[in-house]
Design an enzyme around this catalytic site. Sequence first.
Site, PDB file in Angstrom:
ATOM      1  N   LYS A 144       0.530  -1.050  -0.274  1.00 28.68           N
ATOM      2  CA  LYS A 144      -0.207  -0.037   0.327  1.00 28.68           C
ATOM      3  C   LYS A 144       0.883   1.284   0.019  1.00 28.68           C
ATOM      4  O   LYS A 144       1.566   1.367   0.498  1.00 28.68           O
ATOM      5  CB  LYS A 144      -0.590   0.004   1.280  1.00 28.68           C
ATOM      6  CG  LYS A 144      -1.527   1.251   1.577  1.00 28.68           C
ATOM      7  CD  LYS A 144      -2.904   0.749   2.707  1.00 28.68           C
ATOM      8  CE  LYS A 144      -3.198   2.408   3.142  1.00 28.68           C
ATOM      9  NZ  LYS A 144      -3.902   3.017   4.594  1.00 28.68           N
ATOM     10  N   ASP A 179      -2.543  10.074   3.904  1.00 23.21           N
ATOM     11  CA  ASP A 179      -4.062   9.352   4.077  1.00 23.21           C
ATOM     12  C   ASP A 179      -4.493  10.867   5.155  1.00 23.21           C
ATOM     13  O   ASP A 179      -4.589  10.892   6.688  1.00 23.21           O
ATOM     14  CB  ASP A 179      -4.010   7.962   4.681  1.00 23.21           C
ATOM     15  CG  ASP A 179      -5.414   8.006   5.062  1.00 23.21           C
ATOM     16  OD1 ASP A 179      -5.667   8.259   4.647  1.00 23.21           O
ATOM     17  OD2 ASP A 179      -5.983   6.846   5.664  1.00 23.21           O
ATOM     18  N   LYS A 215      -9.824  12.796   8.597  1.00 20.62           N
ATOM     19  CA  LYS A 215      -9.385  12.255  10.285  1.00 20.62           C
ATOM     20  C   LYS A 215      -9.343  13.868  11.457  1.00 20.62           C
ATOM     21  O   LYS A 215      -8.900  14.968   9.944  1.00 20.62           O
ATOM     22  CB  LYS A 215      -7.857  12.043   9.947  1.00 20.62           C
ATOM     23  CG  LYS A 215      -7.356  10.266   9.353  1.00 20.62           C
ATOM     24  CD  LYS A 215      -6.475   9.735   9.371  1.00 20.62           C
ATOM     25  CE  LYS A 215      -6.436   8.572   8.869  1.00 20.62           C
ATOM     26  NZ  LYS A 215      -6.864   7.094   9.617  1.00 20.62           N
ATOM     27  N   ASP A 260       1.734   6.254   5.706  1.00 16.89           N
ATOM     28  CA  ASP A 260       0.913   4.723   5.056  1.00 16.89           C
ATOM     29  C   ASP A 260       1.359   4.354   3.930  1.00 16.89           C
ATOM     30  O   ASP A 260       0.662   4.218   3.198  1.00 16.89           O
ATOM     31  CB  ASP A 260      -0.611   6.220   5.111  1.00 16.89           C
ATOM     32  CG  ASP A 260      -1.337   4.942   4.881  1.00 16.89           C
ATOM     33  OD1 ASP A 260      -1.672   4.124   5.711  1.00 16.89           O
ATOM     34  OD2 ASP A 260      -3.010   5.324   4.618  1.00 16.89           O
ATOM     35  N   ASP A 299     -12.184   7.363   4.038  1.00 18.31           N
ATOM     36  CA  ASP A 299     -10.871   6.943   4.951  1.00 18.31           C
ATOM     37  C   ASP A 299     -10.542   5.483   4.606  1.00 18.31           C
ATOM     38  O   ASP A 299      -9.531   5.175   5.078  1.00 18.31           O
ATOM     39  CB  ASP A 299     -11.097   7.267   6.049  1.00 18.31           C
ATOM     40  CG  ASP A 299      -9.134   7.654   7.068  1.00 18.31           C
ATOM     41  OD1 ASP A 299      -8.740   7.332   6.329  1.00 18.31           O
ATOM     42  OD2 ASP A 299      -9.576   7.650   8.093  1.00 18.31           O
ATOM     43  N   GLU A 333      -8.911   3.665   2.340  1.00 16.31           N
ATOM     44  CA  GLU A 333      -8.808   4.055   1.213  1.00 16.31           C
ATOM     45  C   GLU A 333      -7.636   2.593   0.843  1.00 16.31           C
ATOM     46  O   GLU A 333      -7.743   2.469  -0.579  1.00 16.31           O
ATOM     47  CB  GLU A 333      -8.368   5.430   1.079  1.00 16.31           C
ATOM     48  CG  GLU A 333      -6.689   5.521   0.994  1.00 16.31           C
ATOM     49  CD  GLU A 333      -6.471   5.061   2.996  1.00 16.31           C
ATOM     50  OE1 GLU A 333      -7.412   5.202   3.365  1.00 16.31           O
ATOM     51  OE2 GLU A 333      -6.098   4.617   3.030  1.00 16.31           O
ATOM     52  N   ARG A 372      -7.529  -0.193   1.042  1.00 19.58           N
ATOM     53  CA  ARG A 372      -8.436  -1.297   0.351  1.00 19.58           C
ATOM     54  C   ARG A 372      -8.971  -1.128  -1.078  1.00 19.58           C
ATOM     55  O   ARG A 372      -8.896  -2.248  -1.604  1.00 19.58           O
ATOM     56  CB  ARG A 372      -9.391  -2.223   1.555  1.00 19.58           C
ATOM     57  CG  ARG A 372     -10.719  -1.256   1.377  1.00 19.58           C
ATOM     58  CD  ARG A 372     -11.867  -1.692   2.421  1.00 19.58           C
ATOM     59  NE  ARG A 372     -10.943  -0.789   3.723  1.00 19.58           N
ATOM     60  CZ  ARG A 372     -11.356  -1.202   5.220  1.00 19.58           C
ATOM     61  NH1 ARG A 372     -12.450  -1.563   5.052  1.00 19.58           N
ATOM     62  NH2 ARG A 372     -10.623  -0.677   5.886  1.00 19.58           N
TER      63      ARG A 372
HETATM   64  N1  BES Z   1      -3.763   4.153   6.791  1.00 18.06           N
HETATM   65  C1  BES Z   1      -4.771   4.367   8.122  1.00 18.06           C
HETATM   66  C2  BES Z   1      -4.889   2.702   8.830  1.00 18.06           C
HETATM   67  C3  BES Z   1      -4.062   3.438  10.017  1.00 18.06           C
HETATM   68  C4  BES Z   1      -4.258   3.496  11.318  1.00 18.06           C
HETATM   69  C5  BES Z   1      -3.022   3.405  10.067  1.00 18.06           C
HETATM   70  C6  BES Z   1      -3.192   3.720  12.059  1.00 18.06           C
HETATM   71  C7  BES Z   1      -1.643   3.239  10.888  1.00 18.06           C
HETATM   72  C8  BES Z   1      -2.209   3.529  12.380  1.00 18.06           C
HETATM   73  C9  BES Z   1      -6.455   3.255   6.871  1.00 18.06           C
HETATM   74  O1  BES Z   1      -6.660   3.788   5.866  1.00 18.06           O
HETATM   75  C10 BES Z   1      -7.559   3.666   7.732  1.00 18.06           C
HETATM   76  O2  BES Z   1      -7.917   4.933   7.232  1.00 18.06           O
HETATM   77  N2  BES Z   1      -8.828   3.006   8.858  1.00 18.06           N
HETATM   78  C11 BES Z   1     -10.488   3.014   8.713  1.00 18.06           C
HETATM   79  C12 BES Z   1     -10.591   2.390   7.931  1.00 18.06           C
HETATM   80  C13 BES Z   1     -12.035   3.056   8.606  1.00 18.06           C
HETATM   81  C14 BES Z   1     -12.860   4.183   7.517  1.00 18.06           C
HETATM   82  C15 BES Z   1     -13.467   1.677   8.628  1.00 18.06           C
HETATM   83  C16 BES Z   1      -9.208   3.451  10.716  1.00 18.06           C
HETATM   84  O3  BES Z   1      -9.004   2.219  10.444  1.00 18.06           O
HETATM   85  O4  BES Z   1      -9.553   3.881  11.290  1.00 18.06           O
HETATM   86 ZN    ZN Z   2      -4.382   4.785   4.710  1.00 22.50          ZN
HETATM   87 MN    MN Z   3      -8.177   5.724   5.724  1.00 25.68          MN
END
Ligand code: BES
Ligand code: ZN
Ligand code: MN
Length: 493
Positions: free
Chosen positions: A258, A263, A270, A281, A340, A342, A344
């Site tokens: 990825k 992000d 966020k 990210d 968010d 994104e 996947r």
């Molecule tokens: N890049 C984040 C996940 C992440 C969280 C990486 C903490 C490193 C440290 C990912 O893109 C994300 O934002 N995931 C969301 C998913 C949710 C919206 C279903 C999350 O984990 O909150």
């Molecule tokens: Zn992310």
């Molecule tokens: Mn995200």
Amino acid sequence: MELKIIDERDISKLRGDALVVGAYEGNRFTEMAKAVDVVMGRLLTALAKDLDFKAKLGDTIYIPSHGKKLKVKNVILVGLGKKKKLDEDGIRKAIFSSLKKAKEIRARDIFFEPLGEGVLGGRCTKAMAEGALLGDYEFRKYKKDNEKIDIESVSILADKSREGLLKLGKVLGEVTNFTRDIVNEPGNAITPNELARIAKELSKEYGFECTVYGLEEIIKNKMNGILAVGQGSKNPPTFTHIAYRPEGAKSKVVIIGKGITFDSGGLNIKPERSMKTMKCDKSGACAVLGIMRAIGEIRPEVEVHGLMPCAENMPSGEAFRPDDIITFANGKSVEIHSTDAEGRLILADALIYGSRIRPDIMIDMATLTGACVVALGSYTTGLFSNDDNLARDLLNLSIKTGEKMWRLPLDEDLRDEIKGDYSDIKNVGSRYGGAITAGLFLKEFVGKDIRSWAHLDIAGPAFLEKPWKYYAKGATGVPVRTVVELILNLNVG
Ligand code: BES
Ligand code: ZN
Ligand code: MN
């Protein structure tokens, strides 16, 4: 830092700043520590007693030799913990603390007995090289003050037959630090185009094929996940394919990382506290670069393809939105419930593309979900796989490399959570089992004939808020060493 083996066991002949010898718990000195102790008239024993040194793993004491009997200026005694419990990661920790002590006393050229050789054999040399390089790493590129104390040389007093394992450890340490250097760069320095440029440069150096798909090619190839995620940023997305095809390859591996260069969450922006550090990210894509570099150095008889879907996730008038429906190249439609989620989406394109290469093994690496960090903590990678053998191999290797992994289930009972309202699937499930539903989402894009796929959720360990083990704060380069070792094991057959 120069790392070498010298075939010398006579401690009286060594000339340098420090000699490091070990002791196991219960103050059981190694043979070389005993020899040093004898030469110094039992001073080491006396000091260990005075300072209440218990030889716990990573504990250190030091004593200047004042040139009496020994030409080496200082002796450092390092604890190796319980002899029965010493493993490869213990060696990395021990050499890291020894070098930390060496820096404290401003020692620059340092001799080491091969720590733990009696317990672990030759692989201790490899672990020592890794521990020294990983432990010495700091991201200082943007700092003017140059207070970093440099260790000039680390010489391991071992048999020359260990040369190969030392070299392997050096490669693994160096490529991991190379990965960390890119991850630690901020979003204004590393864009999707920049990641593609680094891939090109690296491919040129090692003679890999390298294809970069820009915006036009991304559209042409229906990589609609990358397109959607990238459309809100003025830095356009890229998809990069690096290929190493040696003659007589026994198996074929696809690795995917990825590459979200920042992000922000997109329109589902966020909050402040979660946005900071989201330069991390892109850790998966950077791991691809590090692994490919190791492959270029070692050149195993395994075909390896590195795929890097890259985009910046930003909110803007052009950004993709909640409710948008994206249709992927495999025909599946996905409704966006959160911009968010994104990672996947860009991985989906890469998994479809990777499946078409028909690999024996396909592994994706992604800082994918906060839920995985909630489940396993900051130091453990979430491992998902459709193949018990691959999962077992990765778990076994992860114990050796110290890149901790724990398997989580691809629980089909949760599949309903990502069923779409107006589309085949949606890009988020409920609050529960968020790491698992993300894994289930990815599985929808893994070709039916791919028997051996693993998804590594590195959201926790890829980037640290504070130092841990031999890692400084920031990028760790996880899971580069584990994946490289997995590929090298395929070479052996
Ligand atoms: N890049 C984040 C996940 C992440 C969280 C990486 C903490 C490193 C440290 C990912 O893109 C994300 O934002 N995931 C969301 C998913 C949710 C919206 C279903 C999350 O984990 O909150
Ligand atoms: Zn992310
Ligand atoms: Mn995200």
